[in-house]
Design a protein around this motif. Structure first.
Motif, mmCIF file in Angstrom:
data_model
loop_
_atom_site.group_PDB
_atom_site.id
_atom_site.type_symbol
_atom_site.label_atom_id
_atom_site.label_comp_id
_atom_site.label_asym_id
_atom_site.label_seq_id
_atom_site.Cartn_x
_atom_site.Cartn_y
_atom_site.Cartn_z
ATOM 1 N N ARG A 1 -6.822 15.335 6.230
ATOM 2 C CA ARG A 1 -5.922 14.283 6.684
ATOM 3 C C ARG A 1 -6.158 13.103 5.745
ATOM 4 N NH1 ARG A 1 -5.131 10.783 12.250
ATOM 5 N NH2 ARG A 1 -3.250 9.739 11.499
ATOM 6 N N VAL A 2 -5.152 12.776 4.946
ATOM 7 C CA VAL A 2 -5.289 11.740 3.918
ATOM 8 C C VAL A 2 -4.597 10.464 4.383
ATOM 9 C CG1 VAL A 2 -4.842 11.118 1.517
ATOM 10 C CG2 VAL A 2 -5.316 13.514 2.125
ATOM 11 N N VAL A 3 -5.321 9.354 4.293
ATOM 12 C CA VAL A 3 -4.746 8.028 4.559
ATOM 13 C C VAL A 3 -4.902 7.202 3.291
ATOM 14 C CG1 VAL A 3 -4.798 5.952 5.981
ATOM 15 C CG2 VAL A 3 -5.347 8.175 6.999
ATOM 16 N N HIS A 4 -3.782 6.831 2.699
ATOM 17 C CA HIS A 4 -3.842 6.067 1.452
ATOM 18 C C HIS A 4 -4.123 4.582 1.721
ATOM 19 C CE1 HIS A 4 -1.218 9.523 -0.060
ATOM 20 N NE2 HIS A 4 -2.374 9.611 -0.708
ATOM 21 N N ALA A 5 -4.839 3.962 0.792
ATOM 22 C CA ALA A 5 -5.174 2.544 0.896
ATOM 23 C C ALA A 5 -5.352 1.976 -0.500
ATOM 24 C CB ALA A 5 -6.468 2.360 1.707
ATOM 25 N N ALA A 6 -5.137 0.671 -0.633
ATOM 26 C CA ALA A 6 -5.467 0.008 -1.897
ATOM 27 C C ALA A 6 -6.973 0.104 -2.109
ATOM 28 C CB ALA A 6 -5.027 -1.456 -1.855
ATOM 29 N N VAL A 7 -7.400 0.365 -3.331
ATOM 30 C CA VAL A 7 -8.835 0.498 -3.602
ATOM 31 C C VAL A 7 -9.343 -0.587 -4.543
ATOM 32 C CG1 VAL A 7 -8.977 2.956 -3.093
ATOM 33 C CG2 VAL A 7 -8.291 2.226 -5.383
ATOM 34 N N GLN A 8 -8.520 -1.596 -4.788
ATOM 35 C CA GLN A 8 -8.967 -2.804 -5.463
ATOM 36 C C GLN A 8 -7.946 -3.901 -5.158
ATOM 37 O OE1 GLN A 8 -8.734 -1.249 -9.613
ATOM 38 N NE2 GLN A 8 -7.520 -3.054 -10.041
ATOM 39 N N GLY A 9 -8.353 -5.140 -5.380
ATOM 40 C CA GLY A 9 -7.457 -6.253 -5.099
ATOM 41 C C GLY A 9 -7.637 -6.806 -3.695
ATOM 42 N N ASP A 10 -6.866 -7.838 -3.366
ATOM 43 C CA ASP A 10 -7.095 -8.567 -2.125
ATOM 44 C C ASP A 10 -6.674 -7.798 -0.876
ATOM 45 O OD1 ASP A 10 -4.435 -8.742 -2.838
ATOM 46 O OD2 ASP A 10 -4.190 -10.821 -2.221
ATOM 47 N N ARG A 11 -5.893 -6.705 -1.011
ATOM 48 C CA ARG A 11 -5.488 -5.924 0.152
ATOM 49 C C ARG A 11 -6.475 -4.804 0.485
ATOM 50 N NH1 ARG A 11 -1.193 -3.878 -2.637
ATOM 51 N NH2 ARG A 11 -1.305 -2.078 -1.252
ATOM 52 N N ALA A 12 -7.384 -4.535 -0.438
ATOM 53 C CA ALA A 12 -8.188 -3.321 -0.337
ATOM 54 C C ALA A 12 -9.083 -3.296 0.895
ATOM 55 C CB ALA A 12 -9.013 -3.133 -1.607
ATOM 56 N N VAL A 13 -9.826 -4.351 1.144
ATOM 57 C CA VAL A 13 -10.785 -4.339 2.251
ATOM 58 C C VAL A 13 -10.085 -4.055 3.573
ATOM 59 C CG1 VAL A 13 -12.379 -5.748 3.606
ATOM 60 C CG2 VAL A 13 -12.481 -5.812 1.118
ATOM 61 N N GLY A 14 -9.015 -4.781 3.853
ATOM 62 C CA GLY A 14 -8.303 -4.586 5.113
ATOM 63 C C GLY A 14 -7.696 -3.208 5.238
ATOM 64 N N GLU A 15 -7.127 -2.687 4.146
ATOM 65 C CA GLU A 15 -6.481 -1.376 4.208
ATOM 66 C C GLU A 15 -7.510 -0.252 4.342
ATOM 67 O OE1 GLU A 15 -3.549 -0.616 1.243
ATOM 68 O OE2 GLU A 15 -2.449 -2.470 1.627
ATOM 69 N N VAL A 16 -8.638 -0.368 3.669
ATOM 70 C CA VAL A 16 -9.669 0.676 3.790
ATOM 71 C C VAL A 16 -10.261 0.667 5.196
ATOM 72 C CG1 VAL A 16 -11.937 1.447 2.981
ATOM 73 C CG2 VAL A 16 -10.206 0.719 1.329
ATOM 74 N N ILE A 17 -10.509 -0.523 5.746
ATOM 75 C CA ILE A 17 -11.032 -0.607 7.117
ATOM 76 C C ILE A 17 -10.051 0.030 8.094
ATOM 77 C CG2 ILE A 17 -11.549 -2.205 9.007
ATOM 78 C CD1 ILE A 17 -12.804 -4.081 6.953
ATOM 79 N N SER A 18 -8.765 -0.279 7.952
ATOM 80 C CA SER A 18 -7.744 0.287 8.832
ATOM 81 C C SER A 18 -7.705 1.812 8.720
ATOM 82 C CB SER A 18 -6.376 -0.304 8.482
ATOM 83 O OG SER A 18 -5.359 0.290 9.252
ATOM 84 N N ALA A 19 -7.786 2.324 7.489
ATOM 85 C CA ALA A 19 -7.764 3.774 7.275
ATOM 86 C C ALA A 19 -8.976 4.444 7.913
ATOM 87 C CB ALA A 19 -7.708 4.079 5.783
#
Length: 245
Positions: free
Chosen positions: A172-190
């Motif tokens: 089950r793959v959840v994509h997220a930004a892995v650098q930049g200012d969106r990365a932390v929030g998107e990885v935590i959400s994933a």
């Protein structure tokens, strides 16, 4: 000799220009200051640079301007995502009613400074016991949760190699930004999405190589705490080198 202006009242209010002038006067008295942050936006126009500087820990951002007379004296490799220290002076534009920072100098945060901060964070989290919450990995997982950048080499590598070794595995793959200012929030959400899925036996967070500053996202305290709070076993697959995020 300056004339003292009486305080405004409902019957005798200040004009907008007078009030704006007061704001500019108060702001200009702040003078210059060195500030540290991450370049969240960086764009050139007519030799000048217009951008935004984001706090590395809190949700706070300031706009800045670097005039062409200063840009020629700065490092050539400054870009969005870099962590920097900047000498700034606040400037309030009366006509437009906007506040920005005029930059007089800017440079990368020294590697030694960053390593020192990371070491202090590591010691703090270690003392709290966050690094002792390791969970055993399933021998043959039925479903692996994967957090990675969309269409990234890291995603392809993980999927291909896992299926070569264990053909029955599903993802089950959840994509997220892995650098930049969106990365932390998107990885935590994933991570939270996959942790809540009862079919996911183990979670992998993967990204390929990158320079030291790009990988700093994965040393963010909020992300580390979110990872430690998971009930599902987590594997870190960050970078191709011997970094220690």
């Amino acid at each position: 000799m300056s004339i003292e202006v009486p305080p405004p009242t409902a019957d005798a209010p200040w004009g907008v220009a007078l009030f704006a002038g007061k704001i500019r006067g108060w702001i200009e008295r702040l003078g210059m200051a060195w500030v540290e942050g991450e370049i969240a936006q960086w764009g050139r126009s007519g030799g000048n640079v217009y951008g935004k500087l984001k706090d590395v820990d809190e949700d706070a951002t300031i706009s800045f301007t670097i005039w062409s007379s200063v840009t020629s004296k700065l490092p050539d490799d400054l870009k969005q995502g870099d962590r920097v220290v900047a000498l700034v002076k606040p400037n309030y534009w009366i006509k437009g009613g906007t506040l920005s920072m005029q930059v007089f100098d800017m440079k990368h945060v020294g590697l030694g400074d960053l390593l020192e901060k990371l070491e202090r964070l590591r010691q703090k989290l270690s003392a709290e016991g966050l690094f002792s919450r390791r969970r055993p990995l399933p021998f043959l997982p039925g479903c692996i949760g994967l957090v990675t950048g969309k269409d990234s080499d890291a995603e392809k590598d993980v999927l291909r190699n896992a299926q070569l070794r264990w053909p029955a595995v599903t993802f089950r793959v959840v994509h997220a930004a892995v650098q930049g200012d969106r990365a932390v929030g998107e990885v935590i959400s994933a991570l939270r999405i996959l942790d809540a899925d009862p079919e996911v036996d183990v979670i992998i967070v993967a990204r390929g190589g990158g320079d030291f500053q790009n990988l700093l996202v994965f040393s963010d305290e909020a992300l580390l705490r979110a990872a430690a709070a998971l009930s599902t076993p987590l594997v870190s697959a960050i970078g191709h080198e011997a970094d220690r995020p």
